[in-house]
Enzyme design. Structure first.
Site, PDB file in Angstrom:
ATOM      1  NE  ARG A  15      -3.789   2.137   2.535  1.00 51.56           N
ATOM      2  CZ  ARG A  15      -4.923   2.203   1.854  1.00 51.56           C
ATOM      3  NH1 ARG A  15      -5.227   1.219   1.017  1.00 51.56           N
ATOM      4  NH2 ARG A  15      -5.750   3.221   1.982  1.00 51.56           N
ATOM      5  CG  ASP A  92      24.411 -14.249   3.729  1.00 50.36           C
ATOM      6  OD1 ASP A  92      25.311 -14.841   4.344  1.00 50.36           O
ATOM      7  OD2 ASP A  92      23.724 -13.334   4.238  1.00 50.36           O
ATOM      8  CG  HIS A 171      -4.375  17.960  34.970  1.00 48.74           C
ATOM      9  ND1 HIS A 171      -3.590  16.884  35.298  1.00 48.74           N
ATOM     10  CD2 HIS A 171      -3.760  19.050  35.493  1.00 48.74           C
ATOM     11  CE1 HIS A 171      -2.545  17.292  36.001  1.00 48.74           C
ATOM     12  NE2 HIS A 171      -2.618  18.603  36.126  1.00 48.74           N
ATOM     13  CB  SER A 295     -17.594   8.489   6.710  1.00 50.38           C
ATOM     14  OG  SER A 295     -18.491   7.463   7.105  1.00 50.38           O
ATOM     15  CE  LYS A 301     -16.592  10.906  10.742  1.00 54.04           C
ATOM     16  NZ  LYS A 301     -16.300  11.195  12.156  1.00 54.04           N
ATOM     17  CG  ASN A 303     -12.887  11.152   9.471  1.00 53.96           C
ATOM     18  OD1 ASN A 303     -13.644  11.794  10.188  1.00 53.96           O
ATOM     19  ND2 ASN A 303     -13.269  10.055   8.835  1.00 53.96           N
ATOM     20  CB  SER A 340      21.641 -12.763  11.459  1.00 54.49           C
ATOM     21  OG  SER A 340      21.616 -12.740  10.050  1.00 54.49           O
ATOM     22  CB  VAL A 342      17.184  -8.390  14.991  1.00 51.12           C
ATOM     23  CG1 VAL A 342      16.787  -6.999  15.489  1.00 51.12           C
ATOM     24  CG2 VAL A 342      16.511  -9.462  15.849  1.00 51.12           C
TER      25      VAL A 342
END
EC number: 4.3.2.2
Length: 456
Positions: A15, A92, A171, A295, A301, A303, A340, A342
């Site tokens: 996408r 590799d 707050h 929407s 809408k 958004n 590796s 990761v």
């Protein structure tokens, strides 16, 4: 099924492929192979440059140009050939070594030194430098330019909204006013700090053999200062040399790099949520695009999807980066292979961030300030002037100033008349009463409009 943006499993290559396309040359399997091939070639050239010591005297300049052309002309056909070799070797880097040896066999002179390909190296000597250069290129060519664009855009917003008063919310409740420009400046300053830090982070590399001690190098050529050669080779790539490692470069700099990126992302999440909130409060309107739909059932809408998309992708990016921050600096004894797989996701972590950066820029571009709503909300909250009134009362020694304002304002509907009546009753100089009565929720903004003139 052919792999396209429609059939890709990951939205990074599906996408959102149009937003991550610049990263493909760096972090794709093809890109990784090319970076590693370049390092193998540069290492061979380094060995050749030591010809007087190693007794390699028959390599001419045209052979050096040929070696460079192997990297420059590297294409998908070459990459497929390496992957086919890997099917047999199940390794590799060894597949890459065999590919390069086959290539240089085209030159009679280079063929005589083919055993110097990958000389003295462990796979990690090649891989770690490749990752260093990939991260460096991603930072310098893609990440920092996008950060700069975001930061520059925020700076424009700071001065565009410099004099628009804003009811602060602490707050979630009405608090001392600020300006929209000053609130944007807070984010600008935070992001700029991370920009400076990321730019200065040292990217490290090593080339010192199986356990970091040049064992094989010294076994073959004990009289050569391999430690110095290692330093010269690493720094020739424009990165910093790590002289003390196990089999692997310990990845501390990657943790530092992603710590900075993750913090920038977190600051940007904060910004996204605040912008989302300001849109919800109607402080900002969003420019509509006629053919866009907000929407599938509610036609009205509009958004804040860009800020939401950015927030979501930043969360994914941070999840991966934070795992790498805690995972990569740890390796059992002289090394284990758990890093590796990761490391191969570095590009994925950065990709989600790149998607997010583009989304937030798109969202900002649609914003229009709604000044009337800002003023309307301020006018509903005259009680915020209890702060300056009780502070001036304290100045003149009036006892229980805070408590008196609390009794007057807390939980009550307060308007201009109530405030002015209270001010008139105070035992303070008339000039102070006049100054207090000139204060409104619209102009009680302290130095918010002034201090942002100092930002760089």
């Amino acid at each position: 099924m052919e792999l396209t943006s429609l059939t890709a499993i990951s939205p990074v290559d599906g996408r959102y492929s149009n937003l991550t396309i610049l990263l493909r040359n760096i972090f794709s399997e093809f890109g990784f192979l090319k970076y590693r091939l370049n390092i193998e070639v540069q290492w061979l050239k380094k060995i050749i440059s030591m010809s007087q010591i190693l007794d390699i005297n028959n390599i001419e300049y045209k052979e050096i140009l040929f070696l460079d052309s192997i990297v420059e002309e590297f294409n998908e056909k070459d990459a497929i050939l390496i992957k086919n070799i890997e099917k047999e070797t199940n390794h590799d880097i060894k597949a890459l070594e065999y590919f390069l040896k086959n290539k240089i066999a085209q030159s009679k002179n280079l063929l005589t030194i083919s055993e110097f390909v990958h000389f003295g190296c462990t796979s990690e000597d090649i891989n770690n430098i490749a990752y260093s250069l990939m991260i460096k290129d991603a930072r310098d060519k893609i990440i920092l330019p996008l950060w700069y664009k975001i930061i520059s855009t925020l700076k424009k917003m700071v001065f565009k909204y410099q004099h628009y008063p804003l009811l602060s919310l602490t707050h979630g409740q009405p608090a001392t006013p600020s300006t929209m420009g000053k609130e944007i400046a807070n984010f600008y300053y935070r992001m700029k700090r991370q920009y400076i830090i990321l730019k200065k982070i040292e990217i490290l590399g090593k080339i010192n053999g199986s356990t970091g001690n040049y064992n094989a190098h010294l076994a073959a050529y004990p009289d050569i200062n391999w430690h110095k050669i290692s330093k010269d080779f690493i720094t020739s790539f424009g990165i910093n040399w790590n002289p003390y490692t196990t089999q692997i470069e310990p990845h501390d700099y990657i943790a530092e790099f992603f710590s900075c990126m993750s913090l920038f992302n977190t600051i940007l999440i904060n910004f996204n949520r605040d912008m989302w909130g300001y849109i919800s409060l109607n402080y900002f309107k969003q420019r509509t695009i006629d053919y866009e739909i907000g929407s599938s059932i509610m036609p009205h809408k509009v958004n804040p999807i860009d800020f939401e998309n950015s927030e979501g992708n930043l969360g994914l990016s941070n999840a991966l980066m934070n795992h790498m921050i805690t995972k990569l600096p740890i390796s059992r004894w002289q090394r284990d292979l758990s890093d590796s797989t990761v490391l191969r996701n570095i590009g994925v972590a950065i990709s989600y961030a790149i998607i997010a950066y583009n989304s937030v820029l798109s969202g900002i571009n649609k914003l229009e300030i709604n000044e009337s709503e800002l003023l309307k909300n301020l006018d509903k909250n005259w009680s915020i002037l209890s702060e300056p009134i009780q502070t001036i009362m304290r100045r003149y020694g009036i006892k229980n100033a805070y408590e008196k304002l609390k009794k007057l304002t807390r939980g009550k509907e307060i308007n201009r008349n109530v405030i002015h009546t209270f001010i008139s009753s105070l035992n303070i100089p008339e000039e102070e009463k006049k100054r207090l009565k000139n204060m409104t929720p619209f102009n009680y903004i302290g130095a918010a409009s002034q201090i942002i003139n100092e930002i760089e």
